[in-house]
Design a protein around this motif. Sequence first.
Motif, mmCIF file in Angstrom:
data_model
loop_
_atom_site.group_PDB
_atom_site.id
_atom_site.type_symbol
_atom_site.label_atom_id
_atom_site.label_comp_id
_atom_site.label_asym_id
_atom_site.label_seq_id
_atom_site.Cartn_x
_atom_site.Cartn_y
_atom_site.Cartn_z
ATOM 1 N N VAL A 1 1.882 37.391 -25.548
ATOM 2 C CA VAL A 1 0.566 36.605 -25.559
ATOM 3 C C VAL A 1 0.123 36.661 -26.950
ATOM 4 O O VAL A 1 -0.605 35.263 -27.314
ATOM 5 C CB VAL A 1 -0.212 37.290 -24.471
ATOM 6 C CG1 VAL A 1 -1.916 37.057 -24.697
ATOM 7 C CG2 VAL A 1 0.217 37.407 -23.084
ATOM 8 N N ALA A 2 0.154 37.502 -27.521
ATOM 9 C CA ALA A 2 -0.377 37.642 -29.000
ATOM 10 C C ALA A 2 0.413 36.476 -29.792
ATOM 11 O O ALA A 2 -0.540 35.535 -30.500
ATOM 12 C CB ALA A 2 -0.142 39.067 -29.660
ATOM 13 N N ALA A 3 1.630 36.437 -29.693
ATOM 14 C CA ALA A 3 2.421 35.253 -30.293
ATOM 15 C C ALA A 3 2.034 33.710 -29.742
ATOM 16 O O ALA A 3 1.628 32.957 -30.664
ATOM 17 C CB ALA A 3 3.810 35.486 -30.139
ATOM 18 N N GLY A 4 1.544 33.919 -28.697
ATOM 19 C CA GLY A 4 1.256 32.710 -28.085
ATOM 20 C C GLY A 4 -0.341 32.254 -28.733
ATOM 21 O O GLY A 4 -0.588 31.164 -28.679
ATOM 22 N N LEU A 5 -1.054 33.321 -29.038
ATOM 23 C CA LEU A 5 -2.183 32.985 -29.582
ATOM 24 C C LEU A 5 -2.242 32.591 -31.116
ATOM 25 O O LEU A 5 -2.799 31.516 -31.596
ATOM 26 C CB LEU A 5 -3.142 34.196 -29.409
ATOM 27 C CG LEU A 5 -3.780 34.457 -28.159
ATOM 28 C CD1 LEU A 5 -4.683 35.935 -28.142
ATOM 29 C CD2 LEU A 5 -4.846 33.237 -27.863
ATOM 30 N N SER B 1 -1.811 34.785 -9.480
ATOM 31 C CA SER B 1 -0.489 34.444 -9.760
ATOM 32 C C SER B 1 -0.197 34.149 -11.006
ATOM 33 O O SER B 1 -0.724 33.447 -11.649
ATOM 34 C CB SER B 1 -0.268 33.442 -8.678
ATOM 35 O OG SER B 1 -0.849 32.176 -9.170
ATOM 36 N N GLY B 2 0.594 34.998 -11.544
ATOM 37 C CA GLY B 2 0.943 35.080 -13.269
ATOM 38 C C GLY B 2 1.477 33.649 -13.548
ATOM 39 O O GLY B 2 0.957 33.203 -14.567
ATOM 40 N N TYR B 3 2.448 33.001 -12.697
ATOM 41 C CA TYR B 3 3.098 31.813 -13.135
ATOM 42 C C TYR B 3 1.993 30.518 -13.439
ATOM 43 O O TYR B 3 2.240 30.075 -14.330
ATOM 44 C CB TYR B 3 4.177 31.615 -12.227
ATOM 45 C CG TYR B 3 5.357 32.447 -12.296
ATOM 46 C CD1 TYR B 3 6.074 32.406 -13.592
ATOM 47 C CD2 TYR B 3 5.546 33.304 -11.265
ATOM 48 C CE1 TYR B 3 6.934 33.563 -13.538
ATOM 49 C CE2 TYR B 3 6.417 34.358 -11.357
ATOM 50 C CZ TYR B 3 7.142 34.332 -12.594
ATOM 51 O OH TYR B 3 8.117 35.191 -12.659
ATOM 52 N N SER B 4 1.116 30.498 -12.406
ATOM 53 C CA SER B 4 0.252 29.462 -12.783
ATOM 54 C C SER B 4 -0.575 29.478 -13.989
ATOM 55 O O SER B 4 -1.249 28.715 -14.314
ATOM 56 C CB SER B 4 -0.678 29.445 -11.407
ATOM 57 O OG SER B 4 -1.383 30.594 -11.292
ATOM 58 N N LEU B 5 -0.644 30.802 -14.656
ATOM 59 C CA LEU B 5 -1.578 30.981 -15.608
ATOM 60 C C LEU B 5 -0.382 30.548 -16.838
ATOM 61 O O LEU B 5 -0.726 29.844 -17.759
ATOM 62 C CB LEU B 5 -2.082 32.201 -15.802
ATOM 63 C CG LEU B 5 -3.059 32.713 -14.987
ATOM 64 C CD1 LEU B 5 -3.688 33.971 -15.160
ATOM 65 C CD2 LEU B 5 -4.384 31.642 -15.181
ATOM 66 N N ALA B 6 0.627 31.667 -16.587
ATOM 67 C CA ALA B 6 1.743 31.302 -17.953
ATOM 68 C C ALA B 6 2.317 29.950 -18.250
ATOM 69 O O ALA B 6 2.562 29.723 -19.266
ATOM 70 C CB ALA B 6 2.459 32.527 -17.796
ATOM 71 N N VAL B 7 2.681 29.415 -16.878
ATOM 72 C CA VAL B 7 3.693 28.271 -17.065
ATOM 73 C C VAL B 7 2.675 27.086 -17.984
ATOM 74 O O VAL B 7 3.375 26.594 -18.667
ATOM 75 C CB VAL B 7 4.116 27.800 -15.835
ATOM 76 C CG1 VAL B 7 4.944 26.470 -15.912
ATOM 77 C CG2 VAL B 7 5.043 28.806 -15.322
ATOM 78 N N PRO B 8 1.564 26.746 -17.414
ATOM 79 C CA PRO B 8 1.043 25.474 -18.232
ATOM 80 C C PRO B 8 0.703 26.027 -19.738
ATOM 81 O O PRO B 8 0.709 25.201 -20.537
ATOM 82 C CB PRO B 8 -0.260 25.389 -17.298
ATOM 83 C CG PRO B 8 -0.643 26.507 -16.511
ATOM 84 C CD PRO B 8 0.950 27.186 -16.289
ATOM 85 N N TRP B 9 0.412 27.107 -19.723
ATOM 86 C CA TRP B 9 0.070 27.658 -21.259
ATOM 87 C C TRP B 9 1.186 27.306 -22.118
ATOM 88 O O TRP B 9 1.265 27.024 -23.183
ATOM 89 C CB TRP B 9 -0.240 29.136 -21.204
ATOM 90 C CG TRP B 9 -1.088 29.735 -22.521
ATOM 91 C CD1 TRP B 9 -2.016 29.199 -23.261
ATOM 92 C CD2 TRP B 9 -0.462 30.749 -23.278
ATOM 93 N NE1 TRP B 9 -2.055 29.798 -24.385
ATOM 94 C CE2 TRP B 9 -1.155 30.968 -24.157
ATOM 95 C CE3 TRP B 9 0.358 32.049 -22.805
ATOM 96 C CZ2 TRP B 9 -1.295 32.050 -25.225
ATOM 97 C CZ3 TRP B 9 0.320 32.984 -23.681
ATOM 98 C CH2 TRP B 9 -0.491 32.981 -24.972
ATOM 99 N N ALA B 10 2.347 28.085 -21.541
ATOM 100 C CA ALA B 10 3.662 28.069 -22.501
ATOM 101 C C ALA B 10 3.930 26.464 -22.505
ATOM 102 O O ALA B 10 4.202 26.131 -23.622
ATOM 103 C CB ALA B 10 4.550 28.852 -21.569
#
Lengths: 586, 497, 498, 102
Positions: free
Chosen positions: A360-364, A439-448
């Motif tokens: 997450v930090a890297a993603g920021l 649901s983690g994927y719905s957050l992580a996938v679009p962000w990624a």
Amino acid sequence: MTGASLDAWLLLLIPSAPLAVACALMLWPTRRALTLLAPWAALPALACALGLAPPLEIDLPWLLLGTQLGLDHTARIFLFFTAFLWLAAGVFATGYLQEGDGRARFFVFFLFAMAGNLGLIIAGDMLSFYASFAMMSFASYGLILHNRTAEAGRAGRIYIVMVVAGEVLLFAALILAAAAADSLLFADVPPALAEAPTRDVVLALAVAGFGIKLGVLGLHVWLPLAHPVAPTPASAVLSGAMIKAGLLGWLRLLPLGEGPALEGWGLLLMAVGLLAVFYAAFVGIAQRNPKTVLAYSSVSQMGLVTTAIGLGLAVPTRWPEISAIVLFLALHHALAKGALFLGVGMAASRFAAGRYRWLVAAGLVLPALALAGAPFTSGGLVKALLKPEAMALPAPWGAPLAALVSWTLVGTVLLMARFLYLAWPSGASAGAPSARASSGYSLAVPWATLIAALLLSAFTSGLAGAEAVWTWSAVLSGVATLALAAACTALAGWLLAKVDWHRIPLPASGDLVVPVERGLASLLRTSARALHDLRYRLSGGEAAAKSYLTTLRRLLAPAVSIEGGWAPACTMFLALLLLLAAISAT
Amino acid sequence: METPFADSPWTVWAVFTPMIGAVAAFLWPRRAALVGCLATLATVGSVFWLIWQVAQLGPQYHAMGGWGAPLGIDLHADGLSAAMLLTTALVGAGVTLYATAYFQQATETARFFWALWLLLWSAMNALFLSGDLFNLYVTLELVGVASVALVALAGNSDALTGAMRYFLLSLLGSLTYLLGVALLYGAHGTLDIGLLSDLVTPAPADWAATGLMVAGLSIKTALVPLHFWLPPAHAAAPAPVSALLSALVVKTSFYLLLRLWLELFPVTAPGFGQVLGLLGALAIFWGSFQALRQARLKLLVAYSTVAQIGYLFLAFPLALTTAAATAWAGTVLFILSHALAKAAMFLAAGNILKFAGHDRIADLGSGSPGIALSWAAFGIAGISIIGLPPSAGFAAKWLLLQASFASGQWWWLIPIVGGSLLAAAYMFKVAGLAFLPNDQGDQGDPKAAGARLSRRMKWTALGFALGALAMGFATPQILALLDSGTPFAQLGAVGVL
Amino acid sequence: MTWNESLPLLVLASSLVPGLIIFCLAEESKGLRTALNLVGVVLKLLLVAVMVWGVEQGQSYEVRFPLLPGIDFVLRADALSMFFALLSAVLWLATTIYAIGYLEDSPKRNRFFGFFSLCVTATLGVALAGNLVTFLLFYELLTLATYPLVVHRGTQVSLRAGRVYLAYTLTGGALLLAGIAWLHALAGNLEFTAQGFLSGLVQDHSAALVAIFVLLIAGLGAKAALVPLHGWLPQAMVAPAPVSALLHAVAVVKAGAFGIVRVVHDVYGFEVVAQLGVAGPLAAIAAVTIVYGSLRALFQTDIKRRLAFSTVSQVSYIVLGTAIAGPVATVGGVAHLVHQGLMKITLFFCAGNLAETLGIHRVEDLRGVGRRMPWTMAAFTLGALGMIGVPPMAGFFSKWFLASGGLDVGQPWVIAVLIASSLLNAAYFLPVIWTAWFRAPPETWPAERAPARGETSLMLLLPTVLVAASALGVGLLASMPFSPLQWVGLIVDVEYAP
Amino acid sequence: MSATLLYAITGSGLFVLGLYALARHAHLLRKIIAVNVMGSGVFLVFGALAYRTPGLVSDAVPHAMVITGIVVAVSATAVALVLMLRVQSETGRPHLPEQPSD
């Protein structure tokens, strides 16, 4: 409608898909399937952006005052990043918002704003643009107010005031532009406007009207208030996609690349833009909410956009190149800001607490770097390409402008550092309201996906000269500057850590708006009082009539009292008789 | 028998039918109502026949007994007479219908009512058909006596004092008129209007006579400031009598004034007309003002009559040159419309009074649906009184306005239009009461004699009101009738009196 | 009498006859009354539709008979009259259905619906009148027919409102009468004629013509609520909601505004108006009214009063468009007859729904009502946005054309007025919307009358939603044939034909 | 001629005198008498004017009219007296109220 290809008909899907889903959602707000479907209403737009080849055009003469939808190069790029961001933010929202949070309501506003935003991109005439613009602006009011806090209330109030002000300014601008061009089509406006006597008025109105949406310095006050209070996915689209509508308005309306060079306007815009870059950075680092910092960063970045537009006005011959850079800048900022805002949401989610913390930090950090203009990022590319264009300015201005464009980096680095400091996933923020189980994927996938697209964009920009930017020296100087700026920031941060922040009068979020708010309130009070007085003076007529009647009654009272008397009656009779006889004798 | 004009015996029948009825009603008091109805039918029939003749064949003439003027009594019927006869017949028929229901219980009053009413009708018809100044005096006096007696029928102190005051002033008026007649006869040796019209000159006797006759007739017409007898008399009389007095009786003396003015008086002094016009304007404002401050419904309506009479006098200054025909046509139309509307208002007020047991405006309310129709009648009649289209009142005011513009005296529009507004003020002061909810205002007085109104009474009032409203659409026909014979035919052609 | 002659009369009769019959019904015969109402409504709409179609095909509908010396009673169908007639017929349909629902179980419904029908008869008469006297006839009838509706509740407040209403409108009628009479004496003709019939008199009688113009406009302005003749309108809002809708959207203020359009275009003709120099002052009055009405609306706490002042402001758009002598502005002004009608009727229906269902009368009581009555508030929001001038609502197009028209004839100040008005409209409508949608609802509503199901009775909701949708529809489909804007285009072509 | 004028002036004088009395006196009987005096004045004028052309017999028409007038006056007086009595019996006084009762 003749001549429109089947592809062109597909354009109709772009605004109607979100509208249809929004209407369905209003009718059946409890259907879970509809909320899940909502984000995907942006998919047709994305598909069109990727799959259709400009130019496309379709006329709908029955709609409004004759609507034209079209897809040109500009629209295609805008459509791409806008649809992409809406889709990503929408999917993020399905995970971010829970049933109880008024998710259906959120999505209704979300979809209307989406429809407006997508619609204005493919609008070929002023009215459909204006209508879509209005729909977007008013619908996002609902997004800003979604949390119903007092803070949101204030932000919403200021936002809506600015929106309405923008609407009326645009109304005037469009009316004058339409009169100058004798046409409602954007294709006809800039050339006609370049020659029109009303050019400067239209320019002033359009710059201010769209400037409100874009957050031009002085008109930006709503932005740092509104973006943070909205739910995170809404902030992403507000800051990433919707403010670009203002830019698109400029691109459509201003006589860019047409007619004589407008140096005065160009210099004005450049000055305002550069000032915004630094001013926003200065105010932004004083903020305590990471989303507010991001909002100021948007103001700052849009300052850069303003500068570029000013350059385009001042040097119309270079406009084709500048326009390509501006478009890429818009795309870059949309993706970067979207990723950063969603990142704030991610940092507050359970991901940030667990083993994915560093991820997450890297993603920021990555989008922050891109925004700061690190080598091999889209941000770096833009700045590198913009500098030579600045040199195209007439003699005394070119070099200073190029230098200032480089120095904008300092401001951005400061802001990003402050942002990362505030948003850094500490692992302790899991108790935040937005961090409930999701649901983690719905957050992580679009962000990624957003981050990936951002990184990728630096290499697929297709801009002229892009491949030649990253020479060794350029990379080195870039890294060095970045490092220097980071060091300065760290030093400053260390120094400041010893300072009691509370004793320093920091500019509040929304900075300029505070005195304006106070002024407006007192103006309102004064006008209320004045109106009250005026009304009494006007309704004085009624009171006067009443007192007049009373006086009349009093005056006539003696006449009433003698009415029944014989003596007066007979006297009057005799008098009348004599009078009549006398008259007929004459 | 010489017949210089078309000789119509119907002129005689128009006078004698009601008179025979009056005698019969007096002789057979038990059958008075029946006699009244039959006489009404016959009178209306003969009057309509006569009007038809006037409209189709031109002016009618009949020398009674074949004597002819100046010794005998001649009856003339021209367009103006026909219009007045028509008005009387319409109002008379309605009032008869109303009275059959109104006087059901009070037999004593009823008996006298029928005789007196038919006598009054006979006198009025005779007045409209006479062309001789002395005959006119006699008929005028007959009208006066019959009216006073009708007012006194109610029998209470208000009615009696009202009647007494009315009678004394009526006598004063007719005597003044008679003095004028005497002077004219002394100067010219004839009393026939037609003959006199060629002889009258601006000599002292003539102008003195003019002043006397006009002043005398003004008092009988209740022109402000000589009106004070009217409100108490009209308000205190029984409802059908009030209707007759306000609708018809005050118009008889005005008719006489009008005829004298048109055919007899040399209008060399324009100031004369201006004085009458000013008094008319004064009447409009004063009458309306008084109507506004009245606390009782019937007095309000009576003062409204005072105000409306003012309109009749506005035509005097307006009737100049080309505007004359328009002005007089407007005046006659006004007489007609006011007659119907005022009859409706007094009958409706009578209904309301009977229903509620009083007519104090402050305590009135819509009450039950039983009285709604009467309120409707009152309101619709108000439309005509205010002079809103399509009522005949509007047509009349329109013609007056046209005359004031055509004669270059636009300022007369101030009383014309201002009077309308004041009329609206006092009309709606009352009409608004009809909209009070059921639990406010009086529910009707169960102890009052006729708390339940007969359908006839309600519908007669409404019929008058609707008639006044719809008459505006018949304006062209009425104006066409007026054009038959003197004086209107000349007005149109010559344009000068 | 041919079919083409009788059609205008039939249009009037289709509401007059049911109205008169309703007066005679027993209070309990609800079914028959409703049936009569609906039959009248539908019949009228059909007849008007037939006439609209016929006028479009070039048919002429005229009935004429003598009324006064030299003056006929004339009903005639031209493009402008059919425009207003169609508006009235359509909105009457909505209002009747609404009123049937609204007045359920209240007393004196016969009286109400009787006068209601008379009111519409008068409005249609105003629309179809072929000369000024016929116009005046129906104009005054309208005053009389609406008075009982204003005072329908019979409270002291409503009686007072009724008195004020009459004071203004009857005075206006008197001024109108004076003006018309003078005009007739001067011109000898009162027939509405495209581009007016007074051009021959300007040379010799300009002072008189100006005076007459002032009289006529003052007379009409009293109904159109031009400042300072607007005082009755805010008071008259005590009437039941369907009546307010009728007053504000369909009949009364519209009759005044329509009359001004008629006077300017079909009596004087815009060229004569310009030559006489009265267009500027009229536009100025309209502009002042627009701004003043909005300002006053800003400070009202009662919903209906706020809407009433909004009407004061909005109706003057029509006047403004008429006063600016140019085809484009006229299109905007005349089209606003319909646009304002649809939007304002929506708002008043909503206000009625709120009052009837929850007992809400004040803006502050609206907190969170959006959740309780989403459809009503959605309709309200649409109407309010339209008033502000947000596209694609109908109101935007009025403003667009007014502003373009102002530019066309070199009067850009119009834009400033419109902007000021839009800002003020936003200032008094957006807080309402915000309160309704975004504030927390209270525990209990002031006076809730729970409907069987749904947010309120269907008879109330359906017309509300339909008129709101039409306000959106006429904007969205502004370029369709038979849309108000296109129809007005036809009218203006005639008025400005060379 | 002068005699005629004298009669006529006397008649007019009576008329004005009657008018004065009518206005001045509240008692109804006096008022009725005043009206009768006025009537007499009018008849006197009529009688005087009958002598229109000196030397010839006087005109019969005015005489006829005066007689008719007297008949009218007598009947009217009778009605007035009856009314007066009724007023007295109803209100208790042979006066009219100065103001109509509201």
